[in-house]
Design an enzyme around this catalytic site. Structure first.
Site, PDB file in Angstrom:
ATOM      1  N   GLY A 193       0.836  -1.213   0.000  1.00 12.81           N
ATOM      2  CA  GLY A 193       0.000   0.000   0.000  1.00 12.81           C
ATOM      3  C   GLY A 193       0.864   1.254   0.000  1.00 12.81           C
ATOM      4  N   TYR A 252     -14.565  -2.618   8.841  1.00  5.60           N
ATOM      5  CA  TYR A 252     -13.159  -2.213   9.004  1.00  5.60           C
ATOM      6  C   TYR A 252     -12.674  -2.576  10.406  1.00  5.60           C
ATOM      7  CZ  TYR A 252      -9.218   1.162   9.225  1.00  5.60           C
ATOM      8  OH  TYR A 252      -7.998   1.766   9.370  1.00  5.60           O
ATOM      9  N   LEU A 307       1.477   3.510  -2.097  1.00  6.49           N
ATOM     10  CA  LEU A 307       1.023   4.748  -2.734  1.00  6.49           C
ATOM     11  C   LEU A 307      -0.195   5.346  -2.017  1.00  6.49           C
ATOM     12  CD1 LEU A 307       1.641   3.801  -6.466  1.00  6.49           C
ATOM     13  CD2 LEU A 307       2.897   5.476  -5.123  1.00  6.49           C
ATOM     14  N   GLY A 308      -0.512   4.815  -0.835  1.00  2.00           N
ATOM     15  CA  GLY A 308      -1.607   5.376  -0.042  1.00  2.00           C
ATOM     16  C   GLY A 308      -1.127   6.571   0.777  1.00  2.00           C
ATOM     17  N   GLN A 309      -2.021   7.060   1.653  1.00  2.00           N
ATOM     18  CA  GLN A 309      -1.714   8.278   2.424  1.00  2.00           C
ATOM     19  C   GLN A 309      -0.449   8.111   3.267  1.00  2.00           C
ATOM     20  OE1 GLN A 309      -4.260   9.159   5.741  1.00  2.00           O
ATOM     21  NE2 GLN A 309      -3.647  11.296   5.867  1.00  2.00           N
ATOM     22  N   LYS A 322      -9.800  -5.167  11.729  1.00  5.63           N
ATOM     23  CA  LYS A 322      -8.651  -4.671  12.509  1.00  5.63           C
ATOM     24  C   LYS A 322      -8.469  -5.490  13.790  1.00  5.63           C
ATOM     25  CE  LYS A 322      -6.866  -1.777   9.808  1.00  5.63           C
ATOM     26  NZ  LYS A 322      -5.564  -2.103   9.230  1.00  5.63           N
ATOM     27  N   ILE A 373      -5.050  10.196  10.725  1.00  9.25           N
ATOM     28  CA  ILE A 373      -3.728  10.738  10.390  1.00  9.25           C
ATOM     29  C   ILE A 373      -3.923  11.944   9.477  1.00  9.25           C
ATOM     30  CG2 ILE A 373      -1.461  10.256   9.381  1.00  9.25           C
ATOM     31  CD1 ILE A 373      -2.029   8.503  11.815  1.00  9.25           C
ATOM     32  N   ASP A 416      -0.671  -7.062  -5.403  1.00 11.11           N
ATOM     33  CA  ASP A 416      -1.982  -7.035  -4.764  1.00 11.11           C
ATOM     34  C   ASP A 416      -1.897  -7.977  -3.559  1.00 11.11           C
ATOM     35  OD1 ASP A 416      -4.662  -7.307  -4.047  1.00 11.11           O
ATOM     36  OD2 ASP A 416      -5.334  -7.052  -6.117  1.00 11.11           O
TER      37      ASP A 416
END
Ligand code: AKB
Length: 318
Positions: free
Chosen positions: A8, A142, A10-12, A146, A172, A53
């Site tokens: 991941g 979600y 390229l995520g935040q 988690k 964040i 992926d």
């Protein structure tokens, strides 16, 4: 130097973690991976990149073998609001992604960092000063993934000796890459809109408190926990960490100190509001402080000053 794989990327969080970790461990030692190439060019250009992926277990195993990976920072996940739009897809990516990463880690002797979230708590959790060890009965897909991720990571540590570690991230806040489909995203969008249009309609209602953290502290927490002495870690998956707790009113008042014309209105989204209502108001992060020296550098005032300065440059607003 150990090789680190980031999923991941390229995520935040990934977009900034790649730069942080490449500075720390060397460009060639940090392998960025993502399921598409859509995102910050510097992540793709500044070191190795793999299209990956996380539902593809074989692909993860091959990438880890190819690069001799010794640590995986597993960030790829569907966030809370997007997960409620498509719970089946969120289950697949969040659960199977984490399981696949843990299986490869077990087979190849790799350490794993996986972020959990304030979403791992639910309406029956004490909402104020939420303890490290408490009731975890989330009501979102979600959150369910988690909690299961935390338990799976503990299981792989106890059963197979995999070095698993994690934190429960709050919202964040950052200026480099936008967050993708969370409930806390309002606290990022508000800065963009305050600078661009001097107004913002919040989809989270007044009086809704959630924990938050500025990106530099989030990056530091990942690095410091993975470098911590394992003998000192009583907990592993996952540590409460926080830097501040505020509601939209308090955030807007802080922004107004810099942009006096700024006006906030409300256009509450029932889905994201319900998610926020089920989460804690403020976490107790004393276990992280005691076991590996966690301490944030930014509070609301210093974060807001820095966010606005950095975003003015990014958006080219005087
Ligand atoms: C979200 O809002 O879904 C995330 C989180 C708190 O995990 N930012």
């Amino acid at each position: 130097m150990k090789k680190i794989l980031i999923t991941g990327a390229l995520g935040q969080i990934g977009t900034e973690l790649i730069t942080y970790m490449r500075k720390e461990y060397g460009n060639d030692n940090v392998i960025a991976s993502n399921r598409s190439k859509h995102g910050d060019e510097s992540v793709l250009q500044s070191g190795p990149f793999e299209l990956l992926d996380v539902v593809d277990a074989k692909g993860i195993a091959e990438v880890c073998k190819k690069h001799g990976v010794k640590q995986i920072i597993h960030l790829a996940a569907i966030l809370s609001a997007n997960a409620e739009k498509n719970p089946q897809m969120a289950y697949d990516i969040n659960m199977n992604g984490t399981y696949n990463v843990l299986e490869v880690a077990r087979e190849q002797g790799i350490a794993v960092f996986t972020p959990s979230s304030i979403a791992a708590f639910g309406p029956s959790t004490p909402a104020d000063n939420t303890p490290q060890d408490t009731v975890q009965r989330p009501t979102t897909m979600y959150g369910v993934t988690k909690v299961a991720g935390e338990l799976l990571c503990d299981y792989y540590h106890q059963r197979y000796g995999v070095d698993t570690r994690g934190v429960r991230f709050p919202g964040i806040i950052s200026y480099a890459a936008l967050p993708g489909g969370g409930t806390t995203d309002y606290a990022v969008h508000i800065y963009y809109e305050a600078l661009k249009n001097k107004k913002y309609a919040s989809y989270i209602g007044a009086g809704t408190f959630m924990d938050m953290m500025y990106m530099p502290d989030a990056l530091k927490s990942i690095h410091d926990l993975m470098e911590a002495n394992p003998d000192k870690l009583v907990h592993r998956n996952a540590f409460n960490v926080t830097a501040m707790s505020f509601d939209p009113e308090i955030l807007a008042a802080e922004i107004k100190k810099h942009i006096p014309e700024f006006k906030m209105t409300y256009d509450v989204d029932p889905v994201r509001q319900a998610i926020a209502n089920s989460w804690p108001n403020s976490l107790n992060d004393s276990a992280a402080r005691a076991e590996w020296g966690w301490k944030p550098d930014y509070d609301l005032a210093s974060m807001t000053k820095d966010m606005l300065e950095k975003l003015r440059i990014k958006l080219d607003i005087k």
